[in-house]
Write a protein that holds these residues in place. Structure first.
Motif, PDB file in Angstrom:
ATOM      1  N   LYS A  12       4.338   5.700  -5.287  1.00  0.00           N
ATOM      2  CA  LYS A  12       4.526   5.657  -6.735  1.00  0.00           C
ATOM      3  C   LYS A  12       3.500   6.551  -7.436  1.00  0.00           C
ATOM      4  CE  LYS A  12       3.262   2.042  -9.221  1.00  0.00           C
ATOM      5  NZ  LYS A  12       3.237   0.709  -9.871  1.00  0.00           N
ATOM      6  N   SER A  13       2.250   6.479  -7.011  1.00  0.00           N
ATOM      7  CA  SER A  13       1.198   7.311  -7.612  1.00  0.00           C
ATOM      8  C   SER A  13       1.478   8.795  -7.406  1.00  0.00           C
ATOM      9  CB  SER A  13      -0.170   6.954  -7.019  1.00  0.00           C
ATOM     10  OG  SER A  13      -0.506   5.623  -7.302  1.00  0.00           O
TER      11      SER A  13
ATOM     12  N   GLU B 270       6.979  -2.311 -10.587  1.00  0.00           N
ATOM     13  CA  GLU B 270       5.894  -3.110 -10.033  1.00  0.00           C
ATOM     14  C   GLU B 270       6.414  -3.977  -8.891  1.00  0.00           C
ATOM     15  OE1 GLU B 270       3.999  -5.437 -13.004  1.00  0.00           O
ATOM     16  OE2 GLU B 270       3.072  -3.721 -14.016  1.00  0.00           O
TER      17      GLU B 270
ATOM     18  N   GLU C  36       2.709   1.673  -3.435  1.00  0.00           N
ATOM     19  CA  GLU C  36       1.803   2.112  -4.501  1.00  0.00           C
ATOM     20  C   GLU C  36       1.390   3.561  -4.304  1.00  0.00           C
ATOM     21  OE1 GLU C  36       1.031   0.569  -7.235  1.00  0.00           O
ATOM     22  OE2 GLU C  36       2.123  -1.258  -6.726  1.00  0.00           O
ATOM     23  N   SER C  37       1.193   3.962  -3.056  1.00  0.00           N
ATOM     24  CA  SER C  37       0.813   5.341  -2.766  1.00  0.00           C
ATOM     25  C   SER C  37       1.933   6.309  -3.165  1.00  0.00           C
ATOM     26  CB  SER C  37       0.495   5.496  -1.281  1.00  0.00           C
ATOM     27  OG  SER C  37       0.258   6.852  -0.950  1.00  0.00           O
TER      28      SER C  37
ATOM     29  N   SER D 277       0.827  -1.205   0.000  1.00  0.00           N
ATOM     30  CA  SER D 277       0.000   0.000   0.000  1.00  0.00           C
ATOM     31  C   SER D 277       0.866   1.260   0.000  1.00  0.00           C
ATOM     32  CB  SER D 277      -0.914  -0.005   1.229  1.00  0.00           C
ATOM     33  OG  SER D 277      -1.629   1.211   1.345  1.00  0.00           O
TER      34      SER D 277
END
Length: 495
Positions: free
Chosen positions: A57-58, A80, A54-55, A51
């Protein structure tokens, strides 16, 4: 857990902790008996890492991602996180919160002949074509590769044959490999690391800050690898387009500079079929006519992990002014934990795999790692000797040598040193650039160390132990005949 139940029995305990990761990657396996449920904090730790990564990275939070990239959660090529990378990170960097995943199983390489040739190569990847050649004041044309002259006392006074020899060394060695491949096409190349000097690929944070910004993914994969080896003009029929069985060297982790994005080199395996590096350690089986060879690739950079000098990966001494004044260091303690833990797991895996390989009936066992000396290699070679393995292939030291068992530096094991592939200057005045060739038959390994002009500079042979045992048994039998009087009527000597 239907997906896990559907896996074949040989999958050895598929991960069951987080379905979203299973959906993304279905080849993440654990050792027999391992289960994330036996690691009380694993499930929540996996969810938190995934989590958080991904946060960040976004949000394009490169600073927030830096330790994740340096820890191998993802590489810049695919960006990824996967089942394998997250579990490995939590095991090696975060106090073993999760079990360590096993290396992916590779399909066998099949050679429909009773002889196989393997090339060996190491320490080849150049520093980029730096537009500001540091030797321009000596009349050297730009661009040039300044990594060639790491040994300051041997920088030439002017551009000369010596300069040209060093500056073009990687291409020269590759050209000779391509020419040799026309006569003895290799089945594979054992690539022992230090693929990209000086410090691999910078993490996105450091790349954006200008740290080694001349080394891009495109330059690494297309210019330095594909363009030099796979698309060599001396290889019109593509005989060098074979699997390069690779590993990471200390410079691929960053050398003594800022910690690098090393996972990107593993991701290259999913982009280029001839670049094989699915994990930091793994096994490749090669099937020949009537026998097979097992090659064990290992992660043995531990000796270089934790010093505070120019050979301390984790300390990142050069990730600061004057070398990289805009660089940001990744977590030093996590790096040291990774180095020690990965080596521990590698040793456990190697011991198990060597035994299984023998049980499977492997005719030859070849073990490879980046280093050709040091405490970590001592441990690996002792395991090889105990298991009856046959040959070690390493680099790091920028020389080419055949080191037979019993000679200085062999540590009791027939060895090849193949560390002068042209990425950085060779070490001694009498040394040379080059590569190695292992000519494999059922009964012997023929060793050739080939120089940059194509000549065989040294050679040797490893006879299969079964033949040695036959000769010894035969000798014992003849001596028995002699001593009992049943074999010879007249002897020119006395027993």
């Amino acid at each position: 857990d239907a997906d896990a139940d559907a896996a074949p029995a040989e999958a050895q305990g598929m991960l069951r902790c987080l379905q979203v990761l299973l959906d993304k990657e279905t080849d993440c396996f654990l050792n027999d008996g391992d289960d994330t449920s036996s690691f009380s904090s694993c499930d929540s730790a996996v969810k938190n890492v995934l989590s958080d990564f991904e946060s960040k990275k976004s949000a394009k939070d490169m600073a927030g991602m830096n330790d994740y990239i340096a820890g191998g959660v993802a590489g810049s090529a695919l960006m990824e996180a996967s089942c394998l990378t997250v579990l490995r990170y939590l095991h090696t960097s975060k106090n073993q919160q999760c079990p360590m995943p096993r290396p992916p199983t590779l399909p066998d390489i099949t050679e429909e002949a009773d002889k196989v040739t393997l090339f060996t190569l190491g320490d080849w990847g150049p520093t980029g074509n730096n537009p500001g050649c540091p030797y321009s004041d000596k009349g050297c044309a730009s661009p040039c590769r300044f990594s060639m002259f790491a040994n300051i006392d041997r920088i030439p006074d002017s551009c000369s044959t010596l300069f040209d020899r060093n500056n073009g060394a990687q291409q020269t060695v590759a050209d000779q490999m391509a020419k040799a491949a026309q006569d003895t096409p290799p089945t594979a190349v054992i690539n022992v690391g230090d693929n990209f000097y000086f410090g691999g690929l910078s993490t996105p944070l450091n790349f954006a800050a200008g740290v080694s910004a001349d080394i891009t993914m495109d330059y690494m994969l297309n210019t330095s690898f594909r363009g030099v080896y796979l698309e060599n003009s001396n290889d019109p029929d593509g005989k060098l387009k074979v699997p390069f069985l690779g590993m990471l060297g200390n410079h691929d982790y960053g050398g003594a500079g800022c910690l690098a994005d090393w996972q990107v080199q593993l991701e290259f395996s999913k982009i280029e079929k001839n670049w094989v590096m699915p994990y930091q350690y793994y096994k490749q089986r090669i099937q020949a006519d009537g026998y097979f060879i097992d090659i064990f690739v290992n992660e043995i950079n531990e000796d270089d992990c934790c010093g505070t000098d120019d050979h301390g990966i984790c300390h990142q001494k050069l990730c600061a002014a004057p070398d990289y004044p805009t660089g940001t260091k990744a977590d030093e303690q996590e790096c040291m934990a990774r180095a020690h833990t990965v080596f521990d797991r590698n040793k456990e895996w190697l011991e198990e795999e060597l035994k299984q390989s023998k049980a499977d009936g492997a005719r030859w066992q070849i073990v490879a790692g980046h280093f050709s000396d040091g405490h970590a290699l001592d441990e690996v070679k002792q395991m090889m000797i105990s298991a009856g393995a046959h040959l070690y292939v390493g680099g790091h030291t920028h020389k080419q040598a055949w080191i037979p068992k019993g000679s200085s530096g062999s540590q009791g094991m027939d060895s090849i040193l193949t560390g002068a592939g042209g990425g950085i200057e060779f070490e001694g005045q009498n040394d040379y650039y080059g590569f190695g060739a292992i000519d494999v038959s059922k009964d012997k390994l023929g060793i050739r160390m080939i120089g940059e002009t194509g000549e065989v500079r040294s050679h040797g042979e490893v006879t299969h132990p079964s033949l040695v045992e036959v000769l010894v048994d035969s000798l014992v039998y003849r001596l028995d005949e002699i001593t009992t009087g049943t074999g010879c009527r007249a002897l020119p000597f006395q027993i």
